[in-house]
Design a protein around this motif. Structure first.
Motif, PDB file in Angstrom:
ATOM      1  N   VAL A  79     -44.421 -29.822  27.638  1.00  9.20           N
ATOM      2  CA  VAL A  79     -43.740 -28.544  27.816  1.00  9.20           C
ATOM      3  C   VAL A  79     -43.874 -27.742  26.531  1.00  9.20           C
ATOM      4  O   VAL A  79     -43.677 -28.283  25.440  1.00  9.20           O
ATOM      5  CB  VAL A  79     -42.242 -28.726  28.150  1.00  9.20           C
ATOM      6  N   VAL A  80     -44.238 -26.470  26.661  1.00  8.05           N
ATOM      7  CA  VAL A  80     -44.222 -25.561  25.518  1.00  8.05           C
ATOM      8  C   VAL A  80     -42.923 -24.764  25.586  1.00  8.05           C
ATOM      9  O   VAL A  80     -42.701 -23.993  26.518  1.00  8.05           O
ATOM     10  CB  VAL A  80     -45.427 -24.603  25.527  1.00  8.05           C
ATOM     11  N   ASN A  81     -42.059 -24.981  24.602  1.00  4.88           N
ATOM     12  CA  ASN A  81     -40.777 -24.293  24.522  1.00  4.88           C
ATOM     13  C   ASN A  81     -40.877 -23.136  23.530  1.00  4.88           C
ATOM     14  O   ASN A  81     -41.490 -23.266  22.467  1.00  4.88           O
ATOM     15  CB  ASN A  81     -39.686 -25.270  24.054  1.00  4.88           C
ATOM     16  N   PHE A  82     -40.292 -22.001  23.888  1.00  4.99           N
ATOM     17  CA  PHE A  82     -40.307 -20.820  23.038  1.00  4.99           C
ATOM     18  C   PHE A  82     -39.437 -21.055  21.799  1.00  4.99           C
ATOM     19  O   PHE A  82     -38.417 -21.743  21.870  1.00  4.99           O
ATOM     20  CB  PHE A  82     -39.780 -19.627  23.831  1.00  4.99           C
ATOM     21  N   THR A  83     -39.845 -20.472  20.676  1.00  6.25           N
ATOM     22  CA  THR A  83     -39.117 -20.670  19.417  1.00  6.25           C
ATOM     23  C   THR A  83     -38.409 -19.382  18.995  1.00  6.25           C
ATOM     24  O   THR A  83     -38.988 -18.535  18.321  1.00  6.25           O
ATOM     25  CB  THR A  83     -40.076 -21.116  18.293  1.00  6.25           C
ATOM     26  N   PRO A  84     -37.136 -19.222  19.366  1.00 14.15           N
ATOM     27  CA  PRO A  84     -36.397 -18.014  18.992  1.00 14.15           C
ATOM     28  C   PRO A  84     -35.820 -18.118  17.581  1.00 14.15           C
ATOM     29  O   PRO A  84     -35.608 -19.210  17.049  1.00 14.15           O
ATOM     30  CB  PRO A  84     -35.273 -17.965  20.031  1.00 14.15           C
ATOM     31  N   GLU A  85     -35.566 -16.967  17.007  1.00 13.18           N
ATOM     32  CA  GLU A  85     -35.087 -16.877  15.634  1.00 13.18           C
ATOM     33  C   GLU A  85     -33.809 -17.683  15.400  1.00 13.18           C
ATOM     34  O   GLU A  85     -33.641 -18.308  14.341  1.00 13.18           O
ATOM     35  CB  GLU A  85     -34.857 -15.406  15.302  1.00 13.18           C
ATOM     36  N   GLU A  86     -32.908 -17.708  16.366  1.00 16.22           N
ATOM     37  CA  GLU A  86     -31.614 -18.370  16.143  1.00 16.22           C
ATOM     38  C   GLU A  86     -31.717 -19.889  16.063  1.00 16.22           C
ATOM     39  O   GLU A  86     -30.774 -20.561  15.638  1.00 16.22           O
ATOM     40  CB  GLU A  86     -30.608 -17.971  17.222  1.00 16.22           C
ATOM     41  N   ALA A 126     -34.012 -22.847  24.563  1.00 16.44           N
ATOM     42  CA  ALA A 126     -35.223 -22.034  24.476  1.00 16.44           C
ATOM     43  C   ALA A 126     -35.229 -21.011  25.615  1.00 16.44           C
ATOM     44  O   ALA A 126     -35.058 -21.390  26.773  1.00 16.44           O
ATOM     45  CB  ALA A 126     -36.462 -22.920  24.549  1.00 16.44           C
ATOM     46  N   PRO A 127     -35.436 -19.742  25.334  1.00 18.20           N
ATOM     47  CA  PRO A 127     -35.391 -18.735  26.396  1.00 18.20           C
ATOM     48  C   PRO A 127     -36.571 -18.800  27.360  1.00 18.20           C
ATOM     49  O   PRO A 127     -36.494 -18.253  28.461  1.00 18.20           O
ATOM     50  CB  PRO A 127     -35.384 -17.411  25.627  1.00 18.20           C
ATOM     51  N   VAL A 128     -37.651 -19.462  26.965  1.00 21.18           N
ATOM     52  CA  VAL A 128     -38.820 -19.613  27.835  1.00 21.18           C
ATOM     53  C   VAL A 128     -39.356 -21.034  27.684  1.00 21.18           C
ATOM     54  O   VAL A 128     -39.353 -21.589  26.584  1.00 21.18           O
ATOM     55  CB  VAL A 128     -39.944 -18.616  27.463  1.00 21.18           C
TER      56      VAL A 128
END
Length: 205
Positions: A79-86, A126-128
């Motif tokens: 799975v590729v999880n999105f990396t958000p700033e928070e 992760a948002p995506v």
């Protein structure tokens, strides 16, 4: 005036520092995998991009043979999880070289959730997330490029505007040179020019 750098005359690590400081910003694939014995693995990879849209295929490169690559080769899923700033500190924590068999989800206290189509866990915050099956791998020097066909994508409704992910809500992190990380501080919107609308080079307009 320019300075010449010859990779054949430089130590590999020194040219690596040059490459990663100039190929910027680099999006981050926060890749989760599952080992054959059921250990959940999570690690960031900053050599990441899209390979194809039909079929949807993403790619990332693993420098060296790490748990992420070994797990994908053994199970065929990730799975590729999105990396958000928070999640900055947690993402960095999962880059720690923990011993084989240690779950970064547990060590870095990253909350997980089940995936829909694959066995590796998703990052809950992760948002995506892109659930992938292994398409192929290509070995190049000390790296292995991993191609994954996207079987399923999930996006948090909080980052969607009229069904489209918005950059100011996603707040992606990127990798730069040295120990530097990038955040989104400004976005410019400019549409690609159709040939029938061409009015000459930008410098002359």
């Amino acid at each position: 005036m320019r300075v010449d750098f010859d990779p054949a005359e430089m130590a590999p690590n020194e040219f690596y520092k040059l490459l990663t400081a100039t190929v910027v910003p680099r999006p981050i694939a926060w890749v989760s995998t599952m080992s054959p014995d059921g250990t959940a693995n999570l690690a960031p990879h900053s050599f990441f991009s899209i390979a194809s849209v039909r079929p949807p295929v993403v790619l990332f490169s693993s420098v060296g043979r790490k748990d992420t690559l070994r797990n994908i080769e053994a199970t065929g899923q990730f799975v590729v999880n999105f990396t958000p700033e928070e999640l900055f500190e947690q993402i960095n924590d999962t880059a720690t070289d923990f011993p084989h068999g240690v779950s970064e989800f547990e060590a870095a206290a990253v909350e997980s959730e089940p995936s829909l189509r694959v066995k590796p866990l998703r990052v809950a915050a992760a948002p995506v997330a892109l659930e992938c099956e292994l398409h192929s791998t290509v070995r190049i020097g000390d790296g292995t490029v991993v191609f994954g066909r996207v079987l399923h994508a999930v996006v948090a409704d909080g980052v969607l505007v009229e069904g489209h992910p918005e950059i100011d809500k996603l707040r992606p992190l990127s990798r730069l040179g040295k120990n530097e990380w990038g955040t989104v501080s400004g976005v410019r919107d400019l549409a690609r020019i159709r040939h029938e609308d061409w009015q000459g080079p930008a410098a002359d307009r």
